[in-house]
Design a protein around this motif. Structure first.
Motif, PDB file in Angstrom:
ATOM      1  N   GLN A   2       0.851  -1.177   0.000  1.00  0.00           N
ATOM      2  CA  GLN A   2       0.000   0.000   0.000  1.00  0.00           C
ATOM      3  C   GLN A   2       0.891   1.232   0.000  1.00  0.00           C
ATOM      4  OE1 GLN A   2      -3.260   0.130  -0.224  1.00  0.00           O
ATOM      5  NE2 GLN A   2      -3.535  -2.086  -0.206  1.00  0.00           N
ATOM      6  N   VAL A   3       0.617   2.131  -0.940  1.00  0.00           N
ATOM      7  CA  VAL A   3       1.394   3.361  -1.011  1.00  0.00           C
ATOM      8  C   VAL A   3       0.437   4.524  -1.047  1.00  0.00           C
ATOM      9  CG1 VAL A   3       3.393   2.330  -2.156  1.00  0.00           C
ATOM     10  CG2 VAL A   3       1.507   3.164  -3.539  1.00  0.00           C
ATOM     11  N   GLY A   4       0.916   5.711  -0.565  1.00  0.00           N
ATOM     12  CA  GLY A   4       0.083   6.893  -0.580  1.00  0.00           C
ATOM     13  C   GLY A   4      -0.244   7.322  -1.996  1.00  0.00           C
ATOM     14  N   MET A   5       0.729   7.219  -2.864  1.00  0.00           N
ATOM     15  CA  MET A   5       0.465   7.514  -4.266  1.00  0.00           C
ATOM     16  C   MET A   5      -0.223   6.317  -4.918  1.00  0.00           C
ATOM     17  SD  MET A   5       4.161   7.019  -6.106  1.00  0.00           S
ATOM     18  CE  MET A   5       4.791   5.363  -6.384  1.00  0.00           C
ATOM     19  N   THR A   6      -0.763   6.549  -6.100  1.00  0.00           N
ATOM     20  CA  THR A   6      -1.356   5.463  -6.870  1.00  0.00           C
ATOM     21  C   THR A   6      -0.401   5.038  -7.974  1.00  0.00           C
ATOM     22  OG1 THR A   6      -2.521   7.059  -8.272  1.00  0.00           O
ATOM     23  CG2 THR A   6      -3.721   6.158  -6.383  1.00  0.00           C
ATOM     24  N   VAL A   7      -0.661   3.862  -8.517  1.00  0.00           N
ATOM     25  CA  VAL A   7       0.141   3.308  -9.609  1.00  0.00           C
ATOM     26  C   VAL A   7      -0.794   3.012 -10.770  1.00  0.00           C
ATOM     27  CG1 VAL A   7       1.648   1.426 -10.362  1.00  0.00           C
ATOM     28  CG2 VAL A   7       1.838   2.339  -8.028  1.00  0.00           C
ATOM     29  N   GLY A   8      -0.482   3.599 -11.930  1.00  0.00           N
ATOM     30  CA  GLY A   8      -1.268   3.357 -13.131  1.00  0.00           C
ATOM     31  C   GLY A   8      -0.599   2.322 -14.018  1.00  0.00           C
ATOM     32  N   MET A   9      -1.371   1.754 -14.919  1.00  0.00           N
ATOM     33  CA  MET A   9      -0.847   0.778 -15.871  1.00  0.00           C
ATOM     34  C   MET A   9      -1.220   1.218 -17.286  1.00  0.00           C
ATOM     35  SD  MET A   9       0.888  -1.998 -16.437  1.00  0.00           S
ATOM     36  CE  MET A   9       0.962  -2.896 -14.860  1.00  0.00           C
ATOM     37  N   THR A  10      -0.226   1.218 -18.176  1.00  0.00           N
ATOM     38  CA  THR A  10      -0.415   1.608 -19.560  1.00  0.00           C
ATOM     39  C   THR A  10      -0.766   0.383 -20.401  1.00  0.00           C
ATOM     40  OG1 THR A  10       1.242   3.348 -19.240  1.00  0.00           O
ATOM     41  CG2 THR A  10       0.673   2.792 -21.513  1.00  0.00           C
ATOM     42  N   LEU A  11      -1.714   0.541 -21.297  1.00  0.00           N
ATOM     43  CA  LEU A  11      -2.020  -0.530 -22.238  1.00  0.00           C
ATOM     44  C   LEU A  11      -0.842  -0.737 -23.191  1.00  0.00           C
ATOM     45  CD1 LEU A  11      -5.706   0.282 -23.284  1.00  0.00           C
ATOM     46  CD2 LEU A  11      -4.934  -1.485 -21.695  1.00  0.00           C
ATOM     47  N   PRO A  12      -0.608  -1.963 -23.661  1.00  0.00           N
ATOM     48  CA  PRO A  12       0.532  -2.240 -24.539  1.00  0.00           C
ATOM     49  C   PRO A  12       0.244  -1.860 -25.994  1.00  0.00           C
ATOM     50  CG  PRO A  12      -0.643  -4.274 -24.119  1.00  0.00           C
ATOM     51  CD  PRO A  12      -1.336  -3.212 -23.300  1.00  0.00           C
ATOM     52  N   VAL A  13      -0.176  -0.611 -26.208  1.00  0.00           N
ATOM     53  CA  VAL A  13      -0.628  -0.191 -27.538  1.00  0.00           C
ATOM     54  C   VAL A  13       0.508  -0.080 -28.554  1.00  0.00           C
ATOM     55  CG1 VAL A  13      -2.691   0.984 -26.723  1.00  0.00           C
ATOM     56  CG2 VAL A  13      -0.529   2.237 -26.814  1.00  0.00           C
ATOM     57  N   MET A  14       1.760   0.013 -28.081  1.00  0.00           N
ATOM     58  CA  MET A  14       2.877   0.156 -29.005  1.00  0.00           C
ATOM     59  C   MET A  14       3.562  -1.170 -29.325  1.00  0.00           C
ATOM     60  SD  MET A  14       2.620   3.338 -29.570  1.00  0.00           S
ATOM     61  CE  MET A  14       1.942   4.819 -28.794  1.00  0.00           C
ATOM     62  N   GLU A  15       2.980  -2.283 -28.869  1.00  0.00           N
ATOM     63  CA  GLU A  15       3.535  -3.587 -29.178  1.00  0.00           C
ATOM     64  C   GLU A  15       3.147  -4.024 -30.594  1.00  0.00           C
ATOM     65  OE1 GLU A  15       5.688  -5.639 -27.244  1.00  0.00           O
ATOM     66  OE2 GLU A  15       5.832  -3.595 -26.461  1.00  0.00           O
ATOM     67  N   ALA A  45       2.300   8.091 -37.270  1.00  0.00           N
ATOM     68  CA  ALA A  45       3.068   7.327 -38.255  1.00  0.00           C
ATOM     69  C   ALA A  45       3.572   6.032 -37.623  1.00  0.00           C
ATOM     70  CB  ALA A  45       4.222   8.168 -38.791  1.00  0.00           C
ATOM     71  N   PHE A  46       2.637   5.170 -37.240  1.00  0.00           N
ATOM     72  CA  PHE A  46       2.979   3.935 -36.530  1.00  0.00           C
ATOM     73  C   PHE A  46       1.789   2.988 -36.673  1.00  0.00           C
ATOM     74  CE2 PHE A  46       4.444   1.610 -32.611  1.00  0.00           C
ATOM     75  CZ  PHE A  46       5.761   1.428 -33.014  1.00  0.00           C
ATOM     76  N   ASP A  47       1.959   1.737 -36.230  1.00  0.00           N
ATOM     77  CA  ASP A  47       0.893   0.753 -36.390  1.00  0.00           C
ATOM     78  C   ASP A  47       0.099   0.529 -35.106  1.00  0.00           C
ATOM     79  OD1 ASP A  47       2.912  -0.433 -35.011  1.00  0.00           O
ATOM     80  OD2 ASP A  47       3.131  -2.178 -36.314  1.00  0.00           O
ATOM     81  N   ASN A  48       0.058   1.530 -34.238  1.00  0.00           N
ATOM     82  CA  ASN A  48      -0.701   1.449 -32.995  1.00  0.00           C
ATOM     83  C   ASN A  48      -2.169   1.807 -33.226  1.00  0.00           C
ATOM     84  OD1 ASN A  48       0.355   4.167 -33.514  1.00  0.00           O
ATOM     85  ND2 ASN A  48      -0.741   4.733 -31.664  1.00  0.00           N
ATOM     86  N   ARG A 237      13.563  -0.973 -29.716  1.00  0.00           N
ATOM     87  CA  ARG A 237      13.912  -1.121 -31.142  1.00  0.00           C
ATOM     88  C   ARG A 237      12.664  -0.949 -32.018  1.00  0.00           C
ATOM     89  NH1 ARG A 237      18.164  -4.048 -33.658  1.00  0.00           N
ATOM     90  NH2 ARG A 237      20.164  -3.510 -32.688  1.00  0.00           N
ATOM     91  N   HIS A 238      11.536  -1.468 -31.531  1.00  0.00           N
ATOM     92  CA  HIS A 238      10.298  -1.342 -32.300  1.00  0.00           C
ATOM     93  C   HIS A 238       9.693   0.055 -32.150  1.00  0.00           C
ATOM     94  CE1 HIS A 238       6.483  -2.457 -34.130  1.00  0.00           C
ATOM     95  NE2 HIS A 238       5.838  -2.022 -33.056  1.00  0.00           N
ATOM     96  N   TYR A 239       9.561   0.507 -30.911  1.00  0.00           N
ATOM     97  CA  TYR A 239       8.848   1.756 -30.631  1.00  0.00           C
ATOM     98  C   TYR A 239       9.618   2.992 -31.115  1.00  0.00           C
ATOM     99  CZ  TYR A 239       6.941   5.677 -28.036  1.00  0.00           C
ATOM    100  OH  TYR A 239       6.419   6.907 -27.694  1.00  0.00           O
ATOM    101  N   ILE A 282       4.823   1.564 -17.940  1.00  0.00           N
ATOM    102  CA  ILE A 282       4.677   1.365 -19.380  1.00  0.00           C
ATOM    103  C   ILE A 282       5.221  -0.012 -19.726  1.00  0.00           C
ATOM    104  CG2 ILE A 282       5.197   2.268 -21.667  1.00  0.00           C
ATOM    105  CD1 ILE A 282       5.917   4.937 -20.303  1.00  0.00           C
ATOM    106  N   PRO A 283       4.372  -0.947 -20.144  1.00  0.00           N
ATOM    107  CA  PRO A 283       4.854  -2.302 -20.429  1.00  0.00           C
ATOM    108  C   PRO A 283       5.698  -2.340 -21.691  1.00  0.00           C
ATOM    109  CG  PRO A 283       2.571  -2.086 -21.087  1.00  0.00           C
ATOM    110  CD  PRO A 283       2.928  -0.807 -20.380  1.00  0.00           C
ATOM    111  N   THR A 284       6.586  -3.305 -21.736  1.00  0.00           N
ATOM    112  CA  THR A 284       7.439  -3.516 -22.917  1.00  0.00           C
ATOM    113  C   THR A 284       7.167  -4.878 -23.538  1.00  0.00           C
ATOM    114  OG1 THR A 284       9.208  -4.222 -21.416  1.00  0.00           O
ATOM    115  CG2 THR A 284       9.228  -1.930 -22.157  1.00  0.00           C
ATOM    116  N   GLY A 285       6.029  -5.432 -23.215  1.00  0.00           N
ATOM    117  CA  GLY A 285       5.532  -6.675 -23.786  1.00  0.00           C
ATOM    118  C   GLY A 285       4.033  -6.718 -23.546  1.00  0.00           C
TER     119      GLY A 285
END
Length: 299
Positions: A2-15, A45-48, A237-239, A282-285
């Protein structure tokens, strides 16, 4: 954890080859978990996936979690049409939206939609932020028979956060932004603390309420990857395809967080100590097990 701040999660849209079923699965796991936000950003200019189209889907796929765009580049859009799309998204998600805005770091994104490179400035960003707010306030900016709607769910429109890594940009945005959608390439806590201090001072000088302070970084976990550092390298390398490969290879050994959950816990605690309101991972997979493991960590 438990932390005072929150933690967000990014969707893997750039995979590579990310599909709707996997995005739907991620959105559901984030919504069900202890996350402070569900995030995704924009590239042209990407495939996201298109960010504004995805906003509607995510609003339908979730019921609880706040949604954050990190970031939209308003210079790539007609500002009135963008205001309409974001207001629609805010209504669809019941006011859970926060909008990160930035000038963007890629000329090819501007070229892809025929946008004016001269508008790729903080002044251009500020002008468009003002247009968004005026449309959301119900002003008729087009001369049509009625103002462009719908009105957003949130009175006055969703909060606007400036997406940037630099202190000059932060100071400039203090006139219109509600906070900071930051990013640290190499998990630099001290550098982030310094940027937060700039934001606090800039907002105070303008007599504005204290800004919302968020940052983000890439991550890969040893619990879900045989080689988390290699996973980050592959992702970059991809992003980062617009950057010469040799520069990406030089960045990759220190970019983001590659390690186990215990180490991630320590990193998050350090960001909490400098007053971060939220850290967005930010996930990398695209393996959804990453969401489950981080959810277990957050408890």
């Amino acid at each position: 954890m438990q932390v005072g701040m929150t933690v967000g999660m990014t969707l893997p849209v750039m995979e590579p080859d990310i599909g709707p079923d996997r995005l739907h699965e991620w959105a559901g796991l984030i919504d069900e978990g202890p996350f402070g936000s569900l995030c995704f950003g924009e590239r042209m200019a990407f495939d996201n996936p298109d960010a504004l189209t995805l906003l509607g889907a995510v609003a339908a796929w979730t019921t609880r979690v706040p949604i954050v765009t990190t970031v939209i580049v308003p210079q790539l859009h007609d500002p009135v049409a963008l205001a309409k799309a974001l207001a629609t998204g805010d209504r669809l998600c019941g006011g859970r939206l926060s909008v990160g805005l930035g000038v963007g770091g890629r000329e090819e994104d501007y070229d892809a939609v025929g946008a004016d490179h001269a508008a790729r400035t903080m002044a251009g960003l500020a002008e468009r932020a003002v247009v968004l707010k005026r449309v959301w306030a119900g002003e008729n900016l087009t001369g049509a028979t009625r103002p462009v709607g719908p009105p957003p769910h949130t009175p006055g429109g969703p909060p606007l956060l400036v997406g940037t890594l630099g202190p000059k940009t932060v100071r400039h945005a203090a006139s219109w932004a509600d906070g900071l959608a930051g990013m640290t390439l190499d998990v630099d806590v001290d550098g982030t603390a310094a940027l937060f201090d700039v934001a606090r001072e800039a907002w105070a000088e303008r007599g504005r309420p204290a800004p919302r302070l968020t940052t983000s970084f890439w991550f890969a976990l040893s619990e879900t990857s045989d080689d988390p550092r290699a996973q980050i390298h592959r992702h970059l390398r991809h992003y980062m395809n617009w950057i010469p490969t040799e520069f990406v290879d030089a960045l990759a050994p220190t970019a983001g967080y590659a390690g186990d959950l215990a180490g991630l816990r320590e990193v998050l605690a350090r960001f909490e100590a400098i007053g971060a309101d939220e850290v967005q991972l930010i996930p990398t997979g695209d393996d959804p097990e990453q969401v489950r493991r981080v959810a277990d960590l957050l408890g």
